[in-house]
Design a protein around this motif. Structure first.
Motif, PDB file in Angstrom:
ATOM      1  N   GLN A 147      35.884  29.513  -7.853  1.00  0.00           N
ATOM      2  CA  GLN A 147      35.483  28.244  -7.260  1.00  0.00           C
ATOM      3  C   GLN A 147      36.130  27.952  -5.911  1.00  0.00           C
ATOM      4  OE1 GLN A 147      36.162  25.134 -10.130  1.00  0.00           O
ATOM      5  NE2 GLN A 147      35.153  26.262 -11.791  1.00  0.00           N
ATOM      6  N   ARG A 148      37.320  28.488  -5.651  1.00  0.00           N
ATOM      7  CA  ARG A 148      37.995  28.114  -4.409  1.00  0.00           C
ATOM      8  C   ARG A 148      39.056  29.142  -4.040  1.00  0.00           C
ATOM      9  NH1 ARG A 148      42.096  23.129  -5.142  1.00  0.00           N
ATOM     10  NH2 ARG A 148      42.460  23.823  -3.023  1.00  0.00           N
ATOM     11  N   ALA A 149      39.529  29.024  -2.811  1.00  0.00           N
ATOM     12  CA  ALA A 149      40.633  29.855  -2.325  1.00  0.00           C
ATOM     13  C   ALA A 149      41.887  28.995  -2.252  1.00  0.00           C
ATOM     14  CB  ALA A 149      40.299  30.429  -0.955  1.00  0.00           C
ATOM     15  N   LEU A 150      43.022  29.558  -2.656  1.00  0.00           N
ATOM     16  CA  LEU A 150      44.276  28.814  -2.759  1.00  0.00           C
ATOM     17  C   LEU A 150      45.365  29.522  -1.974  1.00  0.00           C
ATOM     18  CD1 LEU A 150      44.075  28.354  -6.615  1.00  0.00           C
ATOM     19  CD2 LEU A 150      43.862  26.477  -4.985  1.00  0.00           C
ATOM     20  N   VAL A 151      45.967  28.833  -1.021  1.00  0.00           N
ATOM     21  CA  VAL A 151      47.192  29.298  -0.367  1.00  0.00           C
ATOM     22  C   VAL A 151      48.338  28.594  -1.073  1.00  0.00           C
ATOM     23  CG1 VAL A 151      48.513  29.322   1.771  1.00  0.00           C
ATOM     24  CG2 VAL A 151      46.062  29.787   1.813  1.00  0.00           C
ATOM     25  N   LEU A 152      49.118  29.331  -1.843  1.00  0.00           N
ATOM     26  CA  LEU A 152      50.017  28.742  -2.830  1.00  0.00           C
ATOM     27  C   LEU A 152      51.018  27.779  -2.214  1.00  0.00           C
ATOM     28  CD1 LEU A 152      50.675  31.900  -5.041  1.00  0.00           C
ATOM     29  CD2 LEU A 152      48.914  30.140  -5.297  1.00  0.00           C
ATOM     30  N   GLN A 153      51.652  28.169  -1.111  1.00  0.00           N
ATOM     31  CA  GLN A 153      52.701  27.325  -0.557  1.00  0.00           C
ATOM     32  C   GLN A 153      52.152  26.210   0.334  1.00  0.00           C
ATOM     33  OE1 GLN A 153      56.286  29.096   0.839  1.00  0.00           O
ATOM     34  NE2 GLN A 153      56.171  30.845  -0.531  1.00  0.00           N
ATOM     35  N   PRO A 196      59.079  33.517  -7.334  1.00  0.00           N
ATOM     36  CA  PRO A 196      60.267  32.706  -7.602  1.00  0.00           C
ATOM     37  C   PRO A 196      60.072  31.267  -7.127  1.00  0.00           C
ATOM     38  CG  PRO A 196      60.786  34.709  -6.345  1.00  0.00           C
ATOM     39  CD  PRO A 196      59.315  34.518  -6.294  1.00  0.00           C
ATOM     40  N   HIS A 197      60.765  30.356  -7.784  1.00  0.00           N
ATOM     41  CA  HIS A 197      60.766  28.968  -7.328  1.00  0.00           C
ATOM     42  C   HIS A 197      61.484  28.891  -5.985  1.00  0.00           C
ATOM     43  CE1 HIS A 197      61.289  24.629  -7.252  1.00  0.00           C
ATOM     44  NE2 HIS A 197      62.577  24.833  -7.022  1.00  0.00           N
ATOM     45  N   SER A 198      60.951  28.086  -5.067  1.00  0.00           N
ATOM     46  CA  SER A 198      61.549  27.904  -3.749  1.00  0.00           C
ATOM     47  C   SER A 198      61.642  26.421  -3.450  1.00  0.00           C
ATOM     48  CB  SER A 198      60.710  28.602  -2.667  1.00  0.00           C
ATOM     49  OG  SER A 198      61.177  28.280  -1.372  1.00  0.00           O
ATOM     50  N   ALA A 199      62.796  26.006  -2.964  1.00  0.00           N
ATOM     51  CA  ALA A 199      62.973  24.605  -2.602  1.00  0.00           C
ATOM     52  C   ALA A 199      62.104  24.212  -1.424  1.00  0.00           C
ATOM     53  CB  ALA A 199      64.446  24.346  -2.271  1.00  0.00           C
ATOM     54  N   ALA A 200      61.663  25.186  -0.635  1.00  0.00           N
ATOM     55  CA  ALA A 200      60.830  24.885   0.530  1.00  0.00           C
ATOM     56  C   ALA A 200      59.364  24.703   0.159  1.00  0.00           C
ATOM     57  CB  ALA A 200      60.964  25.999   1.566  1.00  0.00           C
ATOM     58  N   ALA A 201      58.953  25.122  -1.027  1.00  0.00           N
ATOM     59  CA  ALA A 201      57.566  24.974  -1.481  1.00  0.00           C
ATOM     60  C   ALA A 201      57.589  24.775  -2.990  1.00  0.00           C
ATOM     61  CB  ALA A 201      56.737  26.197  -1.098  1.00  0.00           C
ATOM     62  N   VAL A 202      57.954  23.576  -3.403  1.00  0.00           N
ATOM     63  CA  VAL A 202      58.208  23.327  -4.822  1.00  0.00           C
ATOM     64  C   VAL A 202      56.934  23.368  -5.656  1.00  0.00           C
ATOM     65  CG1 VAL A 202      60.304  22.014  -4.405  1.00  0.00           C
ATOM     66  CG2 VAL A 202      58.099  20.839  -4.361  1.00  0.00           C
ATOM     67  N   GLY A 203      55.765  23.172  -5.045  1.00  0.00           N
ATOM     68  CA  GLY A 203      54.539  23.143  -5.826  1.00  0.00           C
ATOM     69  C   GLY A 203      53.863  24.475  -6.001  1.00  0.00           C
ATOM     70  N   ALA A 204      54.365  25.529  -5.353  1.00  0.00           N
ATOM     71  CA  ALA A 204      53.673  26.816  -5.385  1.00  0.00           C
ATOM     72  C   ALA A 204      53.584  27.388  -6.792  1.00  0.00           C
ATOM     73  CB  ALA A 204      54.376  27.803  -4.451  1.00  0.00           C
ATOM     74  N   VAL A 205      54.660  27.271  -7.567  1.00  0.00           N
ATOM     75  CA  VAL A 205      54.668  27.814  -8.922  1.00  0.00           C
ATOM     76  C   VAL A 205      53.622  27.118  -9.785  1.00  0.00           C
ATOM     77  CG1 VAL A 205      56.034  27.954 -11.034  1.00  0.00           C
ATOM     78  CG2 VAL A 205      57.031  28.669  -8.865  1.00  0.00           C
ATOM     79  N   ASP A 206      53.530  25.792  -9.672  1.00  0.00           N
ATOM     80  CA  ASP A 206      52.559  25.051 -10.479  1.00  0.00           C
ATOM     81  C   ASP A 206      51.126  25.370 -10.061  1.00  0.00           C
ATOM     82  OD1 ASP A 206      54.306  23.351 -12.195  1.00  0.00           O
ATOM     83  OD2 ASP A 206      55.011  22.641 -10.252  1.00  0.00           O
ATOM     84  N   VAL A 207      50.883  25.569  -8.772  1.00  0.00           N
ATOM     85  CA  VAL A 207      49.540  25.934  -8.316  1.00  0.00           C
ATOM     86  C   VAL A 207      49.143  27.292  -8.878  1.00  0.00           C
ATOM     87  CG1 VAL A 207      48.142  26.489  -6.289  1.00  0.00           C
ATOM     88  CG2 VAL A 207      49.704  24.543  -6.221  1.00  0.00           C
ATOM     89  N   LEU A 208      50.055  28.259  -8.835  1.00  0.00           N
ATOM     90  CA  LEU A 208      49.754  29.579  -9.376  1.00  0.00           C
ATOM     91  C   LEU A 208      49.508  29.503 -10.885  1.00  0.00           C
ATOM     92  CD1 LEU A 208      49.445  32.619  -9.047  1.00  0.00           C
ATOM     93  CD2 LEU A 208      51.927  32.843  -9.260  1.00  0.00           C
ATOM     94  N   ALA A 209      50.308  28.704 -11.594  1.00  0.00           N
ATOM     95  CA  ALA A 209      50.126  28.565 -13.043  1.00  0.00           C
ATOM     96  C   ALA A 209      48.739  28.008 -13.364  1.00  0.00           C
ATOM     97  CB  ALA A 209      51.220  27.676 -13.624  1.00  0.00           C
TER      98      ALA A 209
END
Length: 712
Positions: free
Chosen positions: A599-605, A551-564
């Motif tokens: 290529q890399r590891a991503l912590v979404l938030q 879900p979209h979260s105001a505390a981590a607004v970029g997480a959705v775009d990173v996952l996409a």
């Protein structure tokens, strides 16, 4: 050749990494592979000495652990010479056996140890066998530990601690999880190589307790791979205090019932000031009786109430519903376990484990390596914070680092600091959340929360790499969606397990991304992945499908775009995902927190990404009609809990009665009856029994919601 130190031959590469550290082991292996082999001497008294080309020499005496080896180099603690000594000794013995074929062969126990270089054939030919350190009798313990250590272990055993045991199988060492630490056994012939993650590291009283627990397990004739038991006191004739419900315990249960009744009847939206006195009274009673896990459940409930009133992103109405039910269910489950034991029966879990009796304080940890599995950011009106989730590759345990900071007042004129730019132990939060942490300044509480000292000298942070999760294994890392689903179904209910700061965090492989898209109605990015199963199968088995929902979260607004971006293959194909797992309508669903690609590891938030247009896609995740109806009922109960049962109008009661009728027609008559009791709660149901019945209703709905399978 008959080696004098079979205990050193039993130490695998993983064991040496746990006993020393990965850097020393990798460097030692590299030097040996390059031919820089020290000269090994095996002395008559069992000591092993290594002489190096740089003029240094290291000696490991008989009856000493690796940390007690002596080296002539300037290092005050462990060094590469001490680690190389063990690896070189293993190769020296193997080469000596190969050259002296007419001599007596090395013992079978030594043959079963794989050579660190990976070219040992004898180990591969032996099938993995279950083993536990039950052969160490009291004489072996007395020989390995000072009398003072054994006496301290005896005093700790008198408190009847609950210990979770796991037998060794294959590369996995036997493991004992005590209330505050974990002990692993790397040698079948020496207790000195047992590793505890407390500050002492080895040779501590926790190792003695673990051996006694394994011996008690053997006496029960349980041949399973795992067990949880209450350790019996060691002194002759001492039985300890059995857990029962005396007058004090019953009084605490009644007071807890009154608090839950007040929440159900008047709602969680009432002023938290009105609830502070009941919470404080219950905390004092729990402390007096030593009910640590009940105290933790109460704290979780109060934290959720605080988050609700602060309008925090941490608040979830369904979590509040579960928290109220857990407080009641945990105490009732312990009471039933106590009754079973009093009647001469054997309870599945001892009451002391359910209540958390004997669990106290925190423990200082030895050299600790942690690998990030994600982060959860939050914010409310006055503060913002984060929970960084780590895995310990040595013990396969999950720990949580929590931090919060006050938010800058918009009227003050001060420039607000970005959350990920905050600093912990000299590092930015982004580095911490997206890294591997090596520290000697950590303390851990029983619920898995760790605290890392502020001194940057004791803590190093390395970037998270695509290979960082390779050392994780079951139960933390599962081979696929099917295996994780089975694991979740076998797991004990949350209300009888020790409460942890994070629950059901797992790592799964990703074989393929099937489809993904943005659910605008739910403001959630959803995806279907294949995890496990046969790669060349013509059709994908639904049991091998993993559903992601972020879900979209105001505390981590970029997480959705990173996952996409990760799902679209911007950094290569996804290879593994970490997140919070749950079963819904018979299918596995994961809240993703971190992702590893080629290529890399991503912590979404913890990442940032520019906003982008996401593909819209409709996902039919409603499931069966029964699952949909159960979910509606849970949502309605969560709303009633916030508002209070006594404040529901006639229309709301009729809607709930309609849901109860539907559940009864579906065959869930007991649940329908409990739901009707909730509708008639004011005046129709004994107030003293309402919290118990509401807890039963919530838990039953959770079980149906988890297992209600969708139609084919």
């Amino acid at each position: 050749m008959s080696p004098r130190r079979p205990d050193l031959l039993e130490l695998s590469v993983d064991a040496l990494i746990a006993l020393a550290n990965a850097g020393f082991v990798k460097r030692a292996l590299k030097e040996l592979d390059e031919g820089r082999m020290p000269r090994i001497e095996e002395l008559d008294d069992g000591a092993v000495r290594a002489l190096y080309d740089d003029g240094q020499h290291a000696t490991l005496a008989a009856g000493r652990s690796l940390r007690e080896a002596v080296c002539s180099c300037p290092a005050s603690g462990l060094c590469r010479h001490r680690v190389t000594l063990v690896l070189a000794y293993q190769r020296w013995v193997r080469d000596a056996v190969g050259e002296g074929a007419d001599e007596a062969p090395v013992s079978d126990a030594n043959d079963a140890v794989a050579d660190p270089s990976g070219d040992s054939a004898s180990a591969a030919e032996i099938a993995p066998q279950r083993w536990t350190p039950t052969e160490f009798d009291d004489a072996a313990i007395a020989a390995a530990f000072p009398a003072a250590t054994v006496d301290l272990a005896t005093r700790l055993a008198a408190a009847r601690p609950v210990i979770a045991l796991q037998a060794g199988l294959g590369d996995n060492a036997p493991n004992a999880r005590l209330p505050m630490c974990s002990v692993r056994f790397f040698s079948r012939s020496s207790l000195l190589h047992a590793r505890c993650d407390c500050r002492q590291g080895s040779g501590c009283e926790h190792v003695v307790l673990a051996v006694w627990a394994f011996r008690q397990w053997r006496a029960s004739r349980d041949e399973g791979a795992e067990a949880t038991l209450e350790l019996q006191p060691r002194q002759h004739g001492e039985r300890g205090d059995a857990v029962g419900f005396d007058a004090q315990a019953q009084a605490l249960r009644d007071e807890l019932g009154r608090l839950c009744l007040r929440l159900w009847m008047d709602g969680s939206s009432q002023s938290p000031l009105l609830l502070e006195a009941p919470f404080e009274s219950l905390r004092q009673r729990c402390a007096q009786l030593g009910w640590s896990w009940v105290l933790a459940s109460l704290q979780r409930l109060q934290d959720l109430l605080t988050a609700q009133h602060a309008r925090s992103t941490r608040f979830d109405p369904l979590q509040l519903l579960d928290a109220v039910a857990e407080c009641t269910a945990r105490v009732d489950a312990a009471r039933q376990a106590g009754r079973t034991r009093a009647d001469g029966g054997i309870a599945t879990l001892p009451a002391s484990q359910i209540l958390g009796i004997g669990v106290k304080g925190e423990v200082a940890l030895d050299h600790l390596r942690l690998v990030s599995l994600g982060a959860q950011c939050w914010q409310d009106q006055d503060a913002e914070g984060v929970r960084v989730l780590f895995a310990d590759p040595d013990t396969q345990s999950v720990t949580v680092l929590e931090r919060q900071w006050p938010r800058a007042d918009a009227t003050s004129g001060a420039t607000p600091t970005a959350l990920m730019a905050r600093r912990i132990a000299g590092q930015t939060l982004r580095q911490f959340a997206s890294g591997q942490v090596v520290t000697r300044g950590a303390k851990r509480r029983a619920n898995g929360v760790i605290d890392i000292a502020a001194g940057a000298r004791q803590t190093n942070v390395l970037p998270l790499a695509p290979q960082s999760w390779d050392q994780l294994r079951a139960p933390l890392r599962q081979p696929g969606a099917r295996a994780l689903s089975a694991h979740l179904r076998r797991a004990l209910p949350d209300f009888v397990r020790p409460p942890q700061a994070i629950e059901h965090l797992h790592v799964l492989p990703v074989d393929a991304v099937l489809d993904w898209g943005w659910d605008a109605a739910e403001q959630t990015l959803r995806a279907r992945l294949r995890s496990g199963g046969e790669e060349d199968a013509s059709e994908i088995d639904p049991a091998d499908c993993l559903r992601l929902a972020l879900p979209h979260s105001a505390a981590a607004v970029g997480a959705v775009d990173v996952l996409a971006r990760a799902l679209s293959g911007e950094w290569g194909a996804p290879r593994a995902v970490a997140g919070l797992a749950r079963l819904q309508a018979g299918h596995l669903q994961l809240l993703p927190l971190a992702l590893v690609t080629e290529q890399r590891a991503l912590v979404l938030q913890a990442e940032s990404a520019p906003a982008q247009a996401l593909p819209m896609q409709a996902f039919d995740y409603a499931g069966s009609a029964l699952a949909h109806q159960v979910e509606q009922t849970r949502q309605q109960l969560a709303a009633w809990l916030r508002q209070g049962l006594r404040h529901q109008n006639a229309a709301a009661r009729e809607r709930m009665r309609a849901l109860a009728t539907g559940l009864e027609q579906a065959g869930l008559r007991r649940i329908a009856g409990l739901l009707n009791d909730a509708v008639d709660a004011v005046g129709a149901v004994d107030p003293a029994r309402l919290p118990e019945r509401m807890a039963l209703l919530v838990l039953a709905l959770d079980g149906v919601c988890r297992d209600a399978v969708e139609p084919a």
